[in-house]
Design an enzyme around this catalytic site. Structure first.
Site, PDB file in Angstrom:
ATOM      1  N   GLY A  77     -24.415  28.254  88.859  1.00 30.14           N
ATOM      2  CA  GLY A  77     -23.641  28.772  89.990  1.00 30.14           C
ATOM      3  C   GLY A  77     -23.991  30.167  90.449  1.00 30.14           C
TER       4      GLY A  77
ATOM      5  CG  ASP B 170     -20.015  30.107  90.318  1.00 27.38           C
ATOM      6  OD1 ASP B 170     -19.333  30.391  89.306  1.00 27.38           O
ATOM      7  OD2 ASP B 170     -20.381  28.953  90.571  1.00 27.38           O
TER       8      ASP B 170
ATOM      9  CG  ASP C 286     -10.703  28.090  88.422  1.00 22.37           C
ATOM     10  OD1 ASP C 286      -9.570  28.411  88.806  1.00 22.37           O
ATOM     11  OD2 ASP C 286     -11.050  26.897  88.290  1.00 22.37           O
TER      12      ASP C 286
ATOM     13  CE  LYS D 177     -10.881  28.247  92.605  1.00 18.62           C
ATOM     14  NZ  LYS D 177     -10.893  26.867  92.119  1.00 18.62           N
TER      15      LYS D 177
ATOM     16  CG  PHE E  43     -12.952  22.758  94.335  1.00 19.30           C
ATOM     17  CD1 PHE E  43     -12.961  23.005  92.967  1.00 19.30           C
ATOM     18  CD2 PHE E  43     -14.129  22.330  94.940  1.00 19.30           C
ATOM     19  CE1 PHE E  43     -14.111  22.820  92.216  1.00 19.30           C
ATOM     20  CE2 PHE E  43     -15.284  22.142  94.199  1.00 19.30           C
ATOM     21  CZ  PHE E  43     -15.274  22.385  92.832  1.00 19.30           C
ATOM     22  CB  VAL E  44     -14.403  27.752  97.379  1.00 20.60           C
ATOM     23  CG1 VAL E  44     -13.089  28.130  98.038  1.00 20.60           C
ATOM     24  CG2 VAL E  44     -14.547  28.449  96.034  1.00 20.60           C
TER      25      VAL E  44
ATOM     26  NE  ARG F  78     -25.512  23.964  91.762  1.00 20.78           N
ATOM     27  CZ  ARG F  78     -24.521  24.126  90.885  1.00 20.78           C
ATOM     28  NH1 ARG F  78     -23.712  25.161  90.988  1.00 20.78           N
ATOM     29  NH2 ARG F  78     -24.343  23.256  89.917  1.00 20.78           N
TER      30      ARG F  78
HETATM   31  P1  IMP Z   1     -13.380  28.948  84.688  1.00 18.75           P
HETATM   32  O1  IMP Z   1     -13.919  28.763  83.309  1.00 18.75           O
HETATM   33  O2  IMP Z   1     -12.134  28.123  84.919  1.00 18.75           O
HETATM   34  O3  IMP Z   1     -13.174  30.391  85.093  1.00 18.75           O
HETATM   35  O4  IMP Z   1     -14.386  28.300  85.682  1.00 18.75           O
HETATM   36  C1  IMP Z   1     -15.603  28.826  85.917  1.00 18.75           C
HETATM   37  C2  IMP Z   1     -16.568  27.763  86.362  1.00 18.75           C
HETATM   38  O5  IMP Z   1     -15.914  26.652  86.975  1.00 18.75           O
HETATM   39  C3  IMP Z   1     -17.467  28.353  87.414  1.00 18.75           C
HETATM   40  O6  IMP Z   1     -18.644  28.818  86.839  1.00 18.75           O
HETATM   41  C4  IMP Z   1     -17.687  27.204  88.359  1.00 18.75           C
HETATM   42  O7  IMP Z   1     -18.866  26.503  87.983  1.00 18.75           O
HETATM   43  C5  IMP Z   1     -16.513  26.284  88.183  1.00 18.75           C
HETATM   44  N1  IMP Z   1     -15.510  26.430  89.277  1.00 18.75           N
HETATM   45  C6  IMP Z   1     -14.275  26.920  89.171  1.00 18.75           C
HETATM   46  N2  IMP Z   1     -13.648  26.914  90.361  1.00 18.75           N
HETATM   47  C7  IMP Z   1     -14.527  26.397  91.233  1.00 18.75           C
HETATM   48  C8  IMP Z   1     -14.469  26.133  92.660  1.00 18.75           C
HETATM   49  O8  IMP Z   1     -13.483  26.381  93.369  1.00 18.75           O
HETATM   50  N3  IMP Z   1     -15.578  25.600  93.203  1.00 18.75           N
HETATM   51  C9  IMP Z   1     -16.713  25.318  92.486  1.00 18.75           C
HETATM   52  N4  IMP Z   1     -16.807  25.560  91.171  1.00 18.75           N
HETATM   53  C10 IMP Z   1     -15.722  26.085  90.547  1.00 18.75           C
HETATM   54 MG    MG Z   2     -19.921  24.420  88.748  1.00 19.61          MG
END
Ligand code: IMP
Ligand code: MG
Length: 177
Positions: free
Chosen positions: A38, A94, A97, A125, A146-147, A159
């Protein structure tokens, strides 16, 4: 699908982040460490405005459990990791979340004894975090939607889009790739 952040706004913000990072790491042995896949576009754009010498490396992280699942079981690949002991590491992803990916990565990277370890993301987020940590640098705070685009995928597609878009329910059915 509708646009959330246009490319020209991303470019301005990423350039400003890069200048700030360059100022913060002046005279320090910086390694910029991107999280694949990402972060590819963010790393490529960001490092061009980090006006201090630095190395670039990557680690790989992927989560399984569905095309939009961020917090399923996380698989980390370290085989690309460069030597970071004693270096100032800036980990780039990227999006922040739930925060679990960056927390897992930073916990493991600390074992390599970098001189310092910080995180930078394009998007943060709001209301989605499940950890105490916060990103050290971020481009934009966004609503909990979701983006895709600018490196962010859905089912490994989208991407390549220059703008960041919000995917809607009606987009979340079939994937072309
Ligand atoms: P986290 O571990 O929940 O912080 O998520 C991080 C990973 O989830 C990122 O590196 C993304 O690959 C994926 N991700 C989380 N939210 C999104 C979104 O809104 N769109 C696309 N990928 C996301
Ligand atoms: Mg991803």
């Amino acid at each position: 699908m509708y646009p959330l952040i246009p490319a020209h706004q991303i470019a301005l913000r990423v350039a400003a982040m890069g200048r700030l990072i360059g100022d913060d790491y002046r005279n320090k042995s910086l390694t910029v460490l991107g999280v694949l896949n990402g972060s590819i576009i963010l790393v490529a754009d960001l490092i061009r405005s980090v006006q201090v010498p630095h190395r670039v490396g990557f680690v790989h992280a992927s989560s399984y459990g569905g095309p939009t699942t961020a917090s399923g079981s996380l698989t980390i690949g370290w085989n690309l990791l460069p030597e970071i002991q004693g270096r100032h590491v800036l980990l780039i992803d990227d999006i922040f979340d739930t925060g679990k990916t960056l927390v897992r990565l930073t916990d493991t990277l600390q074992q390599q004894r970098p001189a310092s370890l910080r995180t930078a993301v394009l998007l943060w987020k709001q209301g989605a975090s499940e950890v105490q940590a916060v990103p050290d640098y971020f481009g934009f705070q966004i609503p909990n939607k979701f983006v895709v685009g600018y490196g962010l995928d859905y089912g490994d597609d989208y991407r390549h889009l220059s703008d960041v878009h919000v995917l809607e329910e009606s987009d979340l059915e079939g994937s072309a790739v």
